[in-house]
Design an enzyme around this catalytic site. Sequence first.
Site, mmCIF file in Angstrom:
data_model
loop_
_atom_site.group_PDB
_atom_site.id
_atom_site.type_symbol
_atom_site.label_atom_id
_atom_site.label_comp_id
_atom_site.label_asym_id
_atom_site.label_seq_id
_atom_site.Cartn_x
_atom_site.Cartn_y
_atom_site.Cartn_z
ATOM 1 N N ARG A 46 0.851 -1.209 0.000
ATOM 2 C CA ARG A 46 0.000 0.000 0.000
ATOM 3 C C ARG A 46 0.882 1.253 0.000
ATOM 4 O O ARG A 46 0.615 2.220 -0.713
ATOM 5 C CB ARG A 46 -0.934 0.003 1.222
ATOM 6 C CG ARG A 46 -1.951 -1.127 1.210
ATOM 7 C CD ARG A 46 -2.979 -0.994 2.318
ATOM 8 N NE ARG A 46 -2.447 -1.184 3.666
ATOM 9 C CZ ARG A 46 -2.404 -2.345 4.307
ATOM 10 N NH1 ARG A 46 -2.842 -3.454 3.725
ATOM 11 N NH2 ARG A 46 -1.922 -2.426 5.546
ATOM 12 N N LYS A 136 -12.434 14.459 5.090
ATOM 13 C CA LYS A 136 -13.574 13.960 4.324
ATOM 14 C C LYS A 136 -14.376 12.961 5.143
ATOM 15 O O LYS A 136 -13.803 12.156 5.885
ATOM 16 C CB LYS A 136 -13.088 13.279 3.045
ATOM 17 C CG LYS A 136 -14.222 12.831 2.132
ATOM 18 C CD LYS A 136 -13.748 11.883 1.053
ATOM 19 C CE LYS A 136 -13.953 10.448 1.482
ATOM 20 N NZ LYS A 136 -13.675 9.479 0.412
ATOM 21 N N GLU A 177 -19.498 14.580 2.125
ATOM 22 C CA GLU A 177 -19.776 13.698 0.982
ATOM 23 C C GLU A 177 -20.970 12.784 1.219
ATOM 24 O O GLU A 177 -20.826 11.693 1.793
ATOM 25 C CB GLU A 177 -18.536 12.849 0.646
ATOM 26 C CG GLU A 177 -18.794 11.918 -0.542
ATOM 27 C CD GLU A 177 -17.637 10.968 -0.850
ATOM 28 O OE1 GLU A 177 -16.710 10.854 -0.043
ATOM 29 O OE2 GLU A 177 -17.698 10.327 -1.911
ATOM 30 N N LYS A 219 -18.943 17.222 -1.680
ATOM 31 C CA LYS A 219 -18.556 16.180 -2.643
ATOM 32 C C LYS A 219 -19.796 15.350 -2.930
ATOM 33 O O LYS A 219 -20.401 14.792 -2.010
ATOM 34 C CB LYS A 219 -17.429 15.320 -2.059
ATOM 35 C CG LYS A 219 -17.028 14.154 -2.942
ATOM 36 C CD LYS A 219 -15.668 13.613 -2.547
ATOM 37 C CE LYS A 219 -15.327 12.347 -3.313
ATOM 38 N NZ LYS A 219 -13.922 11.956 -3.156
HETATM 39 P P1 13P Z 1 -14.568 7.247 -6.460
HETATM 40 O O1 13P Z 1 -14.242 8.424 -7.379
HETATM 41 O O2 13P Z 1 -13.826 6.013 -6.830
HETATM 42 O O3 13P Z 1 -16.035 7.081 -6.283
HETATM 43 O O4 13P Z 1 -13.965 7.626 -5.038
HETATM 44 C C1 13P Z 1 -14.179 8.876 -4.534
HETATM 45 C C2 13P Z 1 -14.271 8.832 -3.067
HETATM 46 O O5 13P Z 1 -13.502 9.457 -2.376
HETATM 47 C C3 13P Z 1 -15.348 8.062 -2.447
HETATM 48 O O6 13P Z 1 -15.432 8.387 -1.092
#
Ligand code: 13P
Length: 340
Positions: A46, A136, A177, A219
Site C-alpha cells: 500500500r 472527508k 460527501e 462532494k
Molecule cells: P470514487 O471516485 O472512486 O467514487 O472515489 C471517490 C471517493 O472518495 C469516495 O469516497
Amino acid sequence: MTAPTMESTIGALLAARKGILAADESLPTIKKRFADINVPSTEESRRSYREMLFTTRGLDEFISGVILFDETLRQKAKDGVLMPETLVEQGMLPGIKVDKGAVVLANFADEKITQGLDGLRERLKEYRELGACFTKWRAVITIGEHIPTRTCIEANAEALAMFAGLSQEAGLVPIVEPEVLMDGNHSIGRCEEVTTVTLNSVFAALFEHRVVLEQMLLKTGMVLSGKDCAQKADVPEVAEATILCLLRSVPAAVPGIVFLSGGQSDEAATQRLNAICRVSDVPWRLSFSFGRALQAPAMKIWKGSADNVAAAQEALHHRAKCNGLAVEGKYSEQMESAHT
Ligand code: 13P
C-alpha cells in the site's frame, strides 16, 4: 509546516484547472482493488503504491490535494519523508478521510450509517499535527424499491453535520460527501429525486449545526441513470440533470462542489465532468475528487512492480490532465486516442 487557514486551503483546493485525488481507500477496499491486479495488500504494498501515485512528476499541475487514509498519513516515502510532507513538496495539499466506514443501520437492513464520531475531536487534533489541511466524511445512500428511507437520510445528514462542525473547530476544511450510489436499475429521474432530497436534508442539518458554508466543500455524485438501467441518459442529459439538481439544493455560499466518480469508467467520468463544467452560470466552482476514475489505468499498469512505476505514473498524469481540462470544459475525446 505552519498550518494554512481554512480560506487559503479552499483557495488552493479550488485552483483553476485542478481537482482532488481520492487515495483514501480503507483496508478492505484497497484489498479488493489490489486483488484485481493480483497484488497482496500489505502495509508495504500500500505504501509503495501510494508513493508511486504521489511522486508523479507534474501531477500538481492538475491535482491540488490528495485525500489519504489514516495509515498513509503516518507512512514515509523511500527518502524517509512523511507522506503528507512528500505531498507538500510535490505542490499538493494533504487531506484525510476521517470516517470509519459505513455499517448496516439498525432496523434498516438494506441501508447504511457511517460511523466514526466517537473520539473524532481528538483524532482531528492529531491529524492537524500530522499535517492534514482538510478532511472527508462519506455517507452512503442506496436506491432501491422502498429505499432510501427518511430515517437513513436524516441519520447520515446529522452525522455529516457533526463531522463538519468538529472539523471546522479544528481548523480543517470539511469535505461533506453524501454519495447516492449508482447501483441498481433506477432511472436518472429517480437519482435526481433522491439526490435532491439527500442534499436538502444535509444542508438543513449543516444549518442546524451552525456549520460555516463558506468554509466547506461538497462532494457529490453526478446525477446518473442506475448502473443496470436499460435506458441510460446521455452526456447532455446527465449534465443538465446534475446542474438543475445542484442549483435547487446547494446554497450559493458553498465555495465549491467536487464530484466523485462512483464506479463510472474513467473516460465516461471525464466526459460527463466536462459537460457539467461547461455550464458557466453557477455560483460555485465545480471540479473533481475522483478515486477510481483517476487511479484505475495506473493501478492496472503498476501491478506491484517497480519496473512499471514510470508507465503507471504517466497513465495517472494523463487522467489528471484530462480531468483538469474537463474542469475548464476543454476536454475532447481525441486526447484519449492521441495518448494511446
Ligand atoms: P470514487 O471516485 O472512486 O467514487 O472515489 C471517490 C471517493 O472518495 C469516495 O469516497
